[in-house]
Each structure stands twice: as C-alpha cells, then as structure tokens.
Motif scaffolding. Structure first.
Motif, PDB file in Angstrom:
ATOM      1  N   TYR A   1      90.580 141.545   4.417  1.00 23.04           N
ATOM      2  CA  TYR A   1      90.820 140.505   4.860  1.00 23.04           C
ATOM      3  C   TYR A   1      89.557 139.918   4.697  1.00 23.04           C
ATOM      4  O   TYR A   1      88.349 141.138   5.194  1.00 23.04           O
TER       5      TYR A   1
ATOM      6  N   GLN B   1      86.557 136.254   5.808  1.00 28.89           N
ATOM      7  CA  GLN B   1      86.420 135.307   6.737  1.00 28.89           C
ATOM      8  C   GLN B   1      84.717 134.731   6.432  1.00 28.89           C
ATOM      9  O   GLN B   1      84.048 136.051   6.546  1.00 28.89           O
TER      10      GLN B   1
ATOM     11  N   LEU C   1      90.368 131.775   5.980  1.00 27.98           N
ATOM     12  CA  LEU C   1      90.608 132.726   6.012  1.00 27.98           C
ATOM     13  C   LEU C   1      91.644 133.456   4.548  1.00 27.98           C
ATOM     14  O   LEU C   1      92.336 132.770   4.674  1.00 27.98           O
TER      15      LEU C   1
END
Length: 166
Positions: A75, A77, A114
């Motif tokens: 992930y 972000q 994100l």
C-alpha cells in the motif's frame, strides 16, 4: 514398442559428479513467503523488506541462469505522487532495480490518494559458480517521510529463485 526407465535415484558419474541437463530445463526452485506484517518503508534508500523473504540457493551448475521473481503486495499513500521502487540484492549487493522506466516493480498513485498494488518483480542472473547465494527483496520510497510504503497487511508475499540449465 514402448521403452520405460524406472529409477529411484540419478547420480552423476564419479568423474563429473553431475548429470548434464538440456538447455532450458528447470534444475531446482527455492521459494520463501510471508503473510506477516513486514512494516513500513519511508526511506529513500533501499531497505530490506524482511529476512523472511530471503531465498538461499546453491546452484548445481555454474553455467546456469537464475530467474529471481517475486510478488509483493504494498500500500502506498500520502503526498508528492508517492511511489515504491523494488530491487533484488544478491549476497547484500544490488543486482537489479525496478523503476518507472522499466515498468516492473514500481507503483505510484496521485497526490493524496491511497493505492494497493501487487507488483510482479523479476530478474535474470548468471549463476557464475556453485556457491550458496542469498537473494533478498528491497524497497524504497520516493520522498521519504512524505511517502509511506506499507507492507503491514497480512497479504501473501513471496520470492522465488529458479535455476535453469543453459
């Protein structure tokens, strides 16, 4: 007429110690995996993601090719067009970096977004010897603390090394 060869074990003759394999045949594959929380990378320098993803292989032939490949869920972000770049290391030294120019092992989202990605990362290396060697997966973020590359979810991540006869 059909021929059959049934054996329990194939060994090289004493003068060579190895059985010759035709080019392109897979000789062996070693794999590691982790579904654990492996932390967050904010560094703009390469950081080993986890020793859990290290793969140690002892090539049978110095003339073999080693195919290193991985799938590593991440992930990313925060801001400044965050991205994550991956690299393979061999015995502690970088052998290949994957970036936007190569379009493999690189992920990026727009500012403030994100994104979750599962990049497939790969490389080819000459074995060069029959010594035990360890391959590791590293990652870096593009803008330090302004960019977070999360390996914190419980996704299946893996690294594998395949020896192929040449």
């Amino acid at each position: 007429m059909t021929s059959r060869l049934l054996v329990d074990k194939i060994e090289g003759k004493t003068s060579s110690g190895a059985v010759q394999m035709p080019a392109g045949h897979i000789i062996q594959q070693v794999r590691s995996r982790s579904a654990s929380n492996l932390g967050t990378v904010t560094s703009t320098s390469y950081v080993k993601i986890s020793s859990d993803l290290d793969v140690t292989i002892t090539p049978k032939f110095s003339t073999s090719k080693l195919i290193i490949h991985s799938a590593c869920h991440v992930y990313i972000q925060t801001n400044n067009y965050p991205s994550t770049t991956f690299a393979f290391y061999r015995d502690g030294s970088v052998i290949t970096e994957h970036n936007s120019g190569l379009a493999a092992g690189y992920v990026q989202v727009n500012t403030g977004e994100l994104g979750a990605f599962i990049p497939y990362i790969y490389a080819w290396e000459d074995a060069n010897n029959t010594n035990s060697t360890t391959f590791s997966l590293y990652a870096r973020s593009n803008t330090g603390s302004a960019n977070n590359s999360h390996f914190t979810d419980l996704a299946n991540r893996w690294v594998a090394v395949m020896e192929v006869a040449q």
